[in-house]
Design an enzyme around this catalytic site. Sequence first.
Site, PDB file in Angstrom:
ATOM      1  N   LYS A  89      -6.755   1.449   4.465  1.00  0.00           N
ATOM      2  CA  LYS A  89      -5.633   2.346   4.727  1.00  0.00           C
ATOM      3  C   LYS A  89      -4.873   2.699   3.456  1.00  0.00           C
ATOM      4  O   LYS A  89      -4.286   3.780   3.366  1.00  0.00           O
ATOM      5  CB  LYS A  89      -4.681   1.716   5.749  1.00  0.00           C
ATOM      6  CG  LYS A  89      -5.173   1.776   7.177  1.00  0.00           C
ATOM      7  CD  LYS A  89      -4.071   1.324   8.134  1.00  0.00           C
ATOM      8  CE  LYS A  89      -4.498   1.471   9.583  1.00  0.00           C
ATOM      9  NZ  LYS A  89      -3.433   1.083  10.525  1.00  0.00           N
ATOM     10  N   TRP A 101       2.613  -3.770   6.004  1.00  0.00           N
ATOM     11  CA  TRP A 101       2.561  -2.304   6.089  1.00  0.00           C
ATOM     12  C   TRP A 101       1.567  -1.787   7.129  1.00  0.00           C
ATOM     13  O   TRP A 101       1.266  -0.605   7.155  1.00  0.00           O
ATOM     14  CB  TRP A 101       2.191  -1.740   4.708  1.00  0.00           C
ATOM     15  CG  TRP A 101       3.116  -2.226   3.650  1.00  0.00           C
ATOM     16  CD1 TRP A 101       4.321  -1.679   3.292  1.00  0.00           C
ATOM     17  CD2 TRP A 101       2.933  -3.381   2.816  1.00  0.00           C
ATOM     18  NE1 TRP A 101       4.899  -2.419   2.287  1.00  0.00           N
ATOM     19  CE2 TRP A 101       4.069  -3.471   1.974  1.00  0.00           C
ATOM     20  CE3 TRP A 101       1.942  -4.349   2.697  1.00  0.00           C
ATOM     21  CZ2 TRP A 101       4.229  -4.482   1.033  1.00  0.00           C
ATOM     22  CZ3 TRP A 101       2.094  -5.356   1.765  1.00  0.00           C
ATOM     23  CH2 TRP A 101       3.224  -5.415   0.944  1.00  0.00           C
ATOM     24  N   ASP A 102       1.014  -2.669   7.987  1.00  0.00           N
ATOM     25  CA  ASP A 102       0.006  -2.265   8.964  1.00  0.00           C
ATOM     26  C   ASP A 102      -1.220  -1.702   8.258  1.00  0.00           C
ATOM     27  O   ASP A 102      -1.809  -0.718   8.694  1.00  0.00           O
ATOM     28  CB  ASP A 102       0.601  -1.227   9.938  1.00  0.00           C
ATOM     29  CG  ASP A 102      -0.328  -0.937  11.116  1.00  0.00           C
ATOM     30  OD1 ASP A 102      -1.241  -1.739  11.355  1.00  0.00           O
ATOM     31  OD2 ASP A 102      -0.141   0.095  11.779  1.00  0.00           O
ATOM     32  N   ARG A 103      -1.619  -2.343   7.169  1.00  0.00           N
ATOM     33  CA  ARG A 103      -2.771  -1.878   6.405  1.00  0.00           C
ATOM     34  C   ARG A 103      -4.014  -2.683   6.771  1.00  0.00           C
ATOM     35  O   ARG A 103      -4.665  -3.303   5.929  1.00  0.00           O
ATOM     36  CB  ARG A 103      -2.470  -1.890   4.915  1.00  0.00           C
ATOM     37  CG  ARG A 103      -1.449  -0.777   4.607  1.00  0.00           C
ATOM     38  CD  ARG A 103      -1.272  -0.472   3.179  1.00  0.00           C
ATOM     39  NE  ARG A 103      -0.360   0.662   3.053  1.00  0.00           N
ATOM     40  CZ  ARG A 103       0.498   0.818   2.042  1.00  0.00           C
ATOM     41  NH1 ARG A 103       0.551  -0.071   1.077  1.00  0.00           N
ATOM     42  NH2 ARG A 103       1.289   1.877   2.006  1.00  0.00           N
ATOM     43  N   ASP A 104      -4.304  -2.675   8.089  1.00  0.00           N
ATOM     44  CA  ASP A 104      -5.551  -3.267   8.562  1.00  0.00           C
ATOM     45  C   ASP A 104      -6.731  -2.661   7.813  1.00  0.00           C
ATOM     46  O   ASP A 104      -6.652  -1.536   7.318  1.00  0.00           O
ATOM     47  CB  ASP A 104      -5.755  -2.975  10.053  1.00  0.00           C
ATOM     48  CG  ASP A 104      -4.552  -3.339  10.902  1.00  0.00           C
ATOM     49  OD1 ASP A 104      -3.807  -4.223  10.498  1.00  0.00           O
ATOM     50  OD2 ASP A 104      -4.384  -2.724  11.970  1.00  0.00           O
TER      51      ASP A 104
END
Length: 829
Positions: A538, A510-513
């Site tokens: 995030k 989910w691009d939850r860097d």
Amino acid sequence: MVAVITGWVLLLLGVVLAIGAVWLTAVGGSPFYLLMALGLLITGWLLIRRNPVARWVYAAMLLAVLVWAVWEVGLDWWALVPRGVLLTLIGLWLLLPIIRPARVPADTVADAATTPPRPRDRWTGGRIALAVVVALVGITALISVFDDEFLIEGELPAQRVAVESPEPLPGNDWPYYGGDRFGRRFSTLGDITPDNVDKLEVAWVFHTGDLKGKNDPGETTYEVTPIKIRNTLYLCTPHNHVIALDATTGKVRWRFDPKIQIDASSEHLTCRGVVYHEDAPGAAQQAAAAPAGAPAAAASAPPTAPQSTAPQPATTQPALPAPTSATGGLCARRIITPTMDARLIALDADTGTPCPDFGTNGQVSLLTNIPNAKPGWLMITSTPVIVNDMIVVGGAINDNVSVHSPSGVIRAFDVHTGQLAWNFDPGAVNPNAIPGPGQTYSEGAPNMWSIPSADEALGMVYIPLGNKSPDQWGANRSPQVERFSSAIVALDARTGQLRWVRQTVHHDLWDRDVPSQPTLIDLHTRNGIVPALIGPTKQGDLFVLNRRTGEPIFPVKETRFEGKAVKGDFASLTQPVSALNFTPPPLREADMWGATPFDQIFCRITYRKLYYTGPYTPPVPGGSIIYPGNTGVFNWGGIAVDPARQILIGSPVRLAFVVGLVPRPDARTQIVTQGKAMFGENFGAPYAADIGPFVSPLGVPCQSPPWGSLVGVGLADGKTAWRRRNGTVRDSAPLPLKFNMGVPSLGGPLITAGGVFFYSGTLDNYLRAYDITTGELLWEGRLPAGGQATPMTYRAADNRQMVVVAAGGHGTFGTELGDAIVAFALKNE
């Protein structure tokens, strides 16, 4: 005639709404819109027939809408708006006397000879009924305006504890990006208080002259937070110009242009800050006497050698002088700046002259041993941290472009020589192994694009790590990558050895860097003082960890989430959830929003058609709702803490995105982008990712506001004392109306000891000051452009406390672009 025209308009609206209502019902949505459409159709037909029953029908329909809307969303004003405002305006129109029947018997008065016949309005009953319903709608609206169900009104604790921090708290100066290496964003200055903050005025404005160019990436942003040492401000611009300003007047002391090589394929053009280092006596001599076998970084000159724009004594550039004593010679005080084309540059803090002892001609290439080092694919957007005379730096990769991306290796360089001291490669079996000749770091290792923190007393540096590209497909990730993706990592500051790791998302799709600088604070607990780390994420979790061990101070629970990934990939069955979190509740169809019932029904239909199982819905072909979306609940702005009051201020965002996986025909064809911008193509993966915000056809978010807020949290118990919507649509709506809806934002808060905190990251162009205890808005100052940056504060030479913020806008957010640095101070009286 007016009634007939109105009837045709309502008939048309009813037909359009009916089409959407049938579609929504077919996909399993609310059937109420069918009733709404039927009411419009019948009312319109009766008006065309000039039948007085039209008002009765419309009154019944509007009453039903009122009851349904309150049942569905309660007394939430902004959620009620698309359900009722248009229909209420129509109701008010139907109450006007010009809406009257044309064919009615004449009603004559007693003296017909002197008074002409006049028609009797036989719609009196219907008009009264409709007026009563419209009045009920108005009363409900008035109640909802003054009954904000999102608002939490409480107070943060005022009592203070003794602070014996190993990291000095900033006061007269602001020596680091986050104020200090702990990233607390707190100042001990207290001149500005709730009682006098309304007397703030602009002290000076400086325009950098660095504006978005024709070939710059779309996400050209001005996110810098200046640092202040003695009476000089140091800052960078999107094109990595480094500028030194007089901190009292804003006048230029010197300017340096590294002449970066810009590539249109880059995802960003951003510089968040620079870092300062001052030698201790004898430091330069000790560095010069380092053993000959010490590891060195291969440094190379850029295509165009950087030149200082500081005044030179001759028309041609003189040879750089050799470094002298560390107690006052050239580069005894130095500024380290990273660049978008992957260089580290050291400059003399007094003149802006490149430091000759650092690398080659004052710079070190960060492309050494980096795989897939294509132009624009490795960018250093955030400030490093200096600890133990070593510069610890990461880098942002051109995300979601290819499976063959640069490495996200973390490296430490000697601050004097630029020699490589150690590295930590999260994708390697031995992350501390230094590549030999012809070798590279691991391809696509998780990267640190954000800002690290450091505790020199504990000997640790804290790294917020992102994900391996591509973000939305993870079938090719190694065990090492799986371990370190989207995690907070503690490294030994002297050796780079791993001390602990805490993963915040398992198998991130989910691009939850981890996007924020970890914030360090010594927490006072029942068991004594605990050295803590707070890691905003995030997804909205704030992981509160013991920074010695990485163990949770506030509980972290592995929680099950539903969702099935595409064939060949998988979604983790559980995810870590912190007891302290601002993850928004899962979306419902009732949460769908819009400016009118028509775009609201579009959002409802889209919600029903897309795949959605909750906060960890995997991306799939056909589209998934990702909520929280790519911008995250928290981003690089992070949080601020007051270590004495043991409190936290944050600015959580709620914004949904839609991500659709698109099967790739091959490894080269662009299928979701055009030109050189390739974000989401994922070359080499089975799928490209079509990514965008979840918005209606009118471009407004499909979910109900607020989209942005401010929160105050007491760290003794982790409870939210107050919560407020934050930001207006003044600069983003068609009309400049200051509706405080709570808008998305980027940037962090600044807390001061005077009881006031500042924030500027909203979509409207304001710097605002708030009461820390209650969150109440106290003052706002207009900015010349978007303020998507974190403010800082210091004491100037004239003894005034200054609050400074960059106002240059954000390309992706669509705020007004500019090039201003604005300083505010109290009026001289």
